[in-house]
Design an enzyme around this catalytic site. Structure first.
Site, mmCIF file in Angstrom:
data_model
loop_
_atom_site.group_PDB
_atom_site.id
_atom_site.type_symbol
_atom_site.label_atom_id
_atom_site.label_comp_id
_atom_site.label_asym_id
_atom_site.label_seq_id
_atom_site.Cartn_x
_atom_site.Cartn_y
_atom_site.Cartn_z
ATOM 1 N N HIS A 362 -0.886 -2.524 -1.753
ATOM 2 C CA HIS A 362 -1.028 -1.211 -2.396
ATOM 3 C C HIS A 362 -0.699 -1.214 -3.878
ATOM 4 O O HIS A 362 -0.482 -0.151 -4.460
ATOM 5 C CB HIS A 362 -0.123 -0.183 -1.725
ATOM 6 N N LYS A 553 1.902 13.537 -9.438
ATOM 7 C CA LYS A 553 2.024 12.167 -8.921
ATOM 8 C C LYS A 553 3.411 11.683 -9.315
ATOM 9 O O LYS A 553 4.087 12.341 -10.110
ATOM 10 C CB LYS A 553 0.954 11.254 -9.500
ATOM 11 N N ARG A 554 3.843 10.552 -8.778
ATOM 12 C CA ARG A 554 5.129 10.024 -9.213
ATOM 13 C C ARG A 554 5.117 9.811 -10.726
ATOM 14 O O ARG A 554 4.076 9.558 -11.338
ATOM 15 C CB ARG A 554 5.429 8.693 -8.501
ATOM 16 N N LYS A 559 1.088 5.426 -15.022
ATOM 17 C CA LYS A 559 0.258 6.607 -14.735
ATOM 18 C C LYS A 559 0.018 7.453 -15.991
ATOM 19 O O LYS A 559 -0.866 8.279 -16.036
ATOM 20 C CB LYS A 559 0.909 7.454 -13.644
ATOM 21 N N THR A 663 -4.814 8.778 -4.382
ATOM 22 C CA THR A 663 -5.379 9.573 -3.298
ATOM 23 C C THR A 663 -5.369 11.049 -3.696
ATOM 24 O O THR A 663 -6.183 11.826 -3.202
ATOM 25 C CB THR A 663 -4.596 9.380 -1.977
ATOM 26 N N LYS A 667 -8.143 14.312 -3.279
ATOM 27 C CA LYS A 667 -7.816 15.670 -2.819
ATOM 28 C C LYS A 667 -8.337 16.715 -3.800
ATOM 29 O O LYS A 667 -8.882 17.752 -3.393
ATOM 30 C CB LYS A 667 -6.295 15.812 -2.645
#
Ligand code: 26V
Length: 818
Positions: A362, A553-554, A559, A663, A667
């Site tokens: 992952h 998100k985290r 990111k 993910t 969504k």
């Protein structure tokens, strides 16, 4: 005697009321007039549970009898979200239950609100596991999810002066109506001690003499399929001390140590580690990992497998799917059971093992790849270390046979690495042991093959594969967005919730002005609903007429929440410097949701900065309310279900090559938000499907990232060469968001300018340009709605049902049980 599937007692309004009152009286011990909110929630949940029970028992029985191939999903995390609404939906009881509660004078919304979500995961990986087990139940595939029943899930986040404070998540203090403890099925799990080698009538055998053990108590949870009468099981283990001392423990010599460890036994399932990228090598975490896989494997042999089962046929009976490296210690454990307990010989045991495991990776970040020091492993699991060494020896022999004595290659491929200390590379062990290795999006799988494990790909042609992640449409469309769900059903009929590619049929509706109008009013209603939720939860309001721009998100540097901050600061600076009139700015509300690992200092500083920018921007009259920054604390599944359906713009802006899949991106697209994103993870596939016209692409591609890094990334050049970037950075550095104190955010600024592996500044200018296109596109609301509908219509591929089909066909070779 077999229990026939019976209609539960709650399948009529009257039946539901009676069962609810019965549960209230007999299970909670209170009359309706004196019932607390928690009593009502419990009695209600139990009524839903009772309805599903006959189906569950029947499924368990059939799985035992059929002995067909089943999937044991091994995951250290399951980020389930609230259970009540999902289980109601799965039972098809929602309208009966709503009426029944109304008859009792209870608003079902209050019952929903009473549930504390089990936060037994960090982020994407844990939520993925929850989506997958939902899909397997819905498809009728026999599956047990195995994991850990952490007493404390992911911490509860609050802000104090804009800074993250972590509070323990004691989700169990009120109890949970969804769990069934089975102390009679407890499994002892051993640790420490030493190994012995002995002669067993001519065969050399080993045994492990452990020093201490704990009891693993299973708690079962229902995993109901969507209105198909099927219920699978999630089995989470809880650690308890045992005083059933093994006599050998006393003889092992270190009695005091054995007793001390015993006292600490219950710590094993106490808390979820809140790190999701940098393994700390902590002993307790290795204990957690071994604890749950050893209990699960034993559980499989003792309770799932028929007693006379021929072990040679195990590969036709079970596949253990390894959700990242966390359960990989299950490989040597499985070998140990086959060798030392079932008395198979090595070659036989290894051949079986290699067909019974598969591994999903992952991540691509090198620092996230788990290694365990040989020293620690040898102390905690001496027999497993021996087995790992032998697996490695035989593997390296095979490599030598194929490629000759290429020392460099052998060092690179060895499961044991020597630097900086001797340790076991868990991803390598999983790759050698697994029948298949998969990445979680096309780009990620390709990079995994070509960059992370190229030697292994060469050595094992055909072992590497891709399965692009997915999300369950039951929770993330039907439950989260009932307005959109009804609209879809009106347009294309039922059936799409279990066959999401059917959303394609909406493409025609996108051309219908009335449908577009209806779609836009669903979005507007979702925004109003979000507004209500945020007002109660945090005292926030989302202004009318604002574009809702969401990044949830985290918090992680890769990111690039910082890129989003620079965009906001750029807009703000252009207003306060007078270069742009506030009235010329497209009104936007920026919403962030993110938890930072408690030990990740830079991530916490970025949270502080976002909050600081928010306080300044939101209060500055010059902005005229046209920009607003909201950061509701404690982002979790429940909040995601409210935020995502209301969003206009989805921020997926990681540095290309770093986000394995994402993910959240799926969504948002499925709820009709447009994406602004890099060519990373599953964004690549989303863009290909929804089309370039309906996606805002920006930034370097992965090969461009690599090339820039190889040339030498010089952030100062970008800073010097871009006036608007310079102004934004200078404004942060000036102390404008820290009451004039330049030191507070100085580490962020100097990281961006001198030391940023994630090259935020390099993608700044294309990001700003893409955001300008977003503003322009949003100005034409009807065209925006058209694009949003096409996002929904073309994203059916991202159902986790499709992901499960891919695993079933290409990795598991399992079948639905009919
Ligand atoms: C990693 C670690 C490292 C050791 C410490 C404890 C710990 C706990 C969790 C993790 C998981 C990190 C990997 C992860 O969550 N990956 C995410 O997986 C998602 C599902 O495949 C994917 O969509 C995201 O892109 C990826 O970041």
């Amino acid at each position: 005697m077999a229990l026939a599937p019976v209609a539960g007692p709650a399948s009529t309004v009257d039946g539901f009321v009676r069962q609810f009152l019965r549960n209230l009286n007999y299970e909670r011990g209170v009359p309706l007039s004196a019932a607390s909110a928690n009593d009502r929630y419990f009695a209600f949940a139990m009524t839903v549970r009772d309805y599903l029970m006959a189906r569950w028992l029947e499924d368990l029985r059939r799985q035992r009898v059929a002995q067909v191939k089943g999937v044991c999903y091994l995951s250290a995390e399951y980020l389930l979200g609230r259970q009540l609404d999902n289980n109601l939906l799965a039972s098809g009881l929602t309208s009966i239950a709503t009426t029944a509660m109304a008859e009792c004078g209870i608003d079902i919304e209050d019952l929903r609100a009473a549930e504390v979500e089990p936060g037994l995961g960090n982020g994407g990986l844990g939520r993925l596991a929850a989506c997958f087990i939902d899909s397997l139940a819905t498809m009728g595939v026999p599956n047990i999810g195995y994991g850990i029943r952490y007493e404390y899930g992911i911490f509860r986040q609050t802000f104090q002066d804009g800074q993250q404070i972590e509070q323990p998540d004691s989700w169990l203090t009120m109890g949970s109506p969804w769990e069934f403890p089975h102390p009679e099925a407890a499994q002892p799990v051993s640790f420490g001690g030493y190994t012995e080698h002995y002669d067993d009538e001519g065969t050399e055998r080993s045994r492990w003499i452990p020093a201490w053990n704990v009891l693993a108590i299973p708690y079962n949870y229902m995993v109901p399929g969507y209105q198909n009468g099927r219920v699978n099981t999630l089995r989470l283990w809880s650690a308890e001390a045992t005083n059933r001392f093994d006599l050998r423990v006393f003889n092992a010599g270190d009695y005091a140590e054995a007793v001390r460890s015993q006292t600490f036994a219950e710590n094993i399932s106490k808390v979820l580690y809140p790190e999701d990228s940098t393994p700390q090598g902590k002993e307790l975490r290795l204990q957690q990992q071994y604890f749950f896989v050893a209990a699960s494997i034993k559980d499989f042999f003792d309770h799932q497998l028929a007693p006379d089962f021929d072990l040679a046929n195990l590969p036709d009976r079970v596949i253990f799917q390894l959700n990242d490296t966390h359960p990989v210690i299950g490989v040597p454990e499985f070998m140990r059971v086959l060798l030392d307990e079932k008395k198979l010989d090595w070659d036989e045991a290894w051949a079986i093992t290699q067909q019974c495991f598969a591994y999903t990776c992952h991540t691509l970040l090198p620092e996230a790849l788990e290694v365990w020091s040989v020293d620690l492993l040898g102390r905690l699991l001496p027999r497993h270390l021996e087995i790992i060494y032998r697996i490695n020896d035989e593997f390296l022999d095979a490599v030598r046979e194929r490629f000759g004595d290429d020392e460099m290659r052998l060092r690179n491929m060895s499961i044991i690495s020597e630097f900086p200390e001797r340790s076991v590379r868990m991803a390598f062990l999983a790759t050698v042991a697994g029948a298949k290795v998969n990445g979680v999006a096309e780009l990620h799988s390709q990079l995994l093959r070509d960059k992370v494990l190229p030697d292994f790909n060469e050595f094992y042609p055909g072992k590497f594969t891709n399965v692009t992640n997915g999300i369950t449409p039951r929770r993330f469309i039907r439950l989260a967005n009932p307005g959109l769900s009804d609209l879809i059903t009106e347009a294309i009929g039922t059936g799409w919730l279990t066959d999401l590619e059917r959303l394609r049929e909406l493409e025609a509706s996108a051309e219908d002005p009335l449908f577009r109008e209806a779609f836009a009013s669903v979005k507007a209603a979702n925004k109003r609903h979000l507004n209500d939720v945020l007002l109660v939860r945090d005292g926030f309001t989302v202004s009318d007429g604002h574009m809702l721009d969401v990044m949830v998100k985290r918090l992680h540097e890769y990111k690039r929440q910082m890129l989003k901050v620079l965009h906001i600061v750029t807009q703000y600076e252009s207003i306060i410097s007078g270069r742009v009139a506030a009235s010329d700015i497209q009104p936007r509300t920026f919403i962030f949701g993110a938890k930072a690992a408690p030990g990740y200092a830079m991530a916490k500083r970025i949270i502080h900065l976002i909050n600081a920018v928010g306080s300044v921007v939101n209060d500055d009259p010059r902005v005229e309310g046209r920009l607003k920054v909201l950061f509701p604390p404690n982002y979790n599944v429940t909040l995601a279900e409210r935020l995502i359906p209301a969003a206009d713009l989805s921020e997926q802006i990681s540095l290309a090559g770093k986000e394995a899949s994402g993910t959240g991106n799926m969504k948002f697209a499925l709820n009709g938000a447009l994406t602004i994103g890099t060519d990373d993870g599953a964004n690549v596939e989303i863009r290909r499907l929804v089309g370039d016209d309906n996606f805002f692409l920006f930034g370097m591609s992965e090969p461009e990232v690599e090339a820039l890094w190889a040339r030498g990334y010089k952030p100062a050049d970008f800073y010097q060469g871009d006036e608007s970037l310079r102004r934004a950075i200078d404004l942060i550095a000036s102390g404008a968001f820290s009451g004039g104190d330049k030191s507070v955010f100085e580490p962020i600024v100097s990281n961006l300018l001198y030391d940023d592996r994630f090259m935020v500044l390099a993608d700044y200018s294309t990001y700003i340009a893409a955001q300008e296109k977003v503003d322009a596109a949003y100005a034409d609301q009807d065209a925006w709605t058209h694009a949003a509908i096409l996002n929904v219509a073309r994203s059916g591929f991202f159902s986790s049902d499709r992901s499960m089909r891919d695993y079933i066909d290409r990795i598991w070779h399992a079948q639905p049980l009919r």
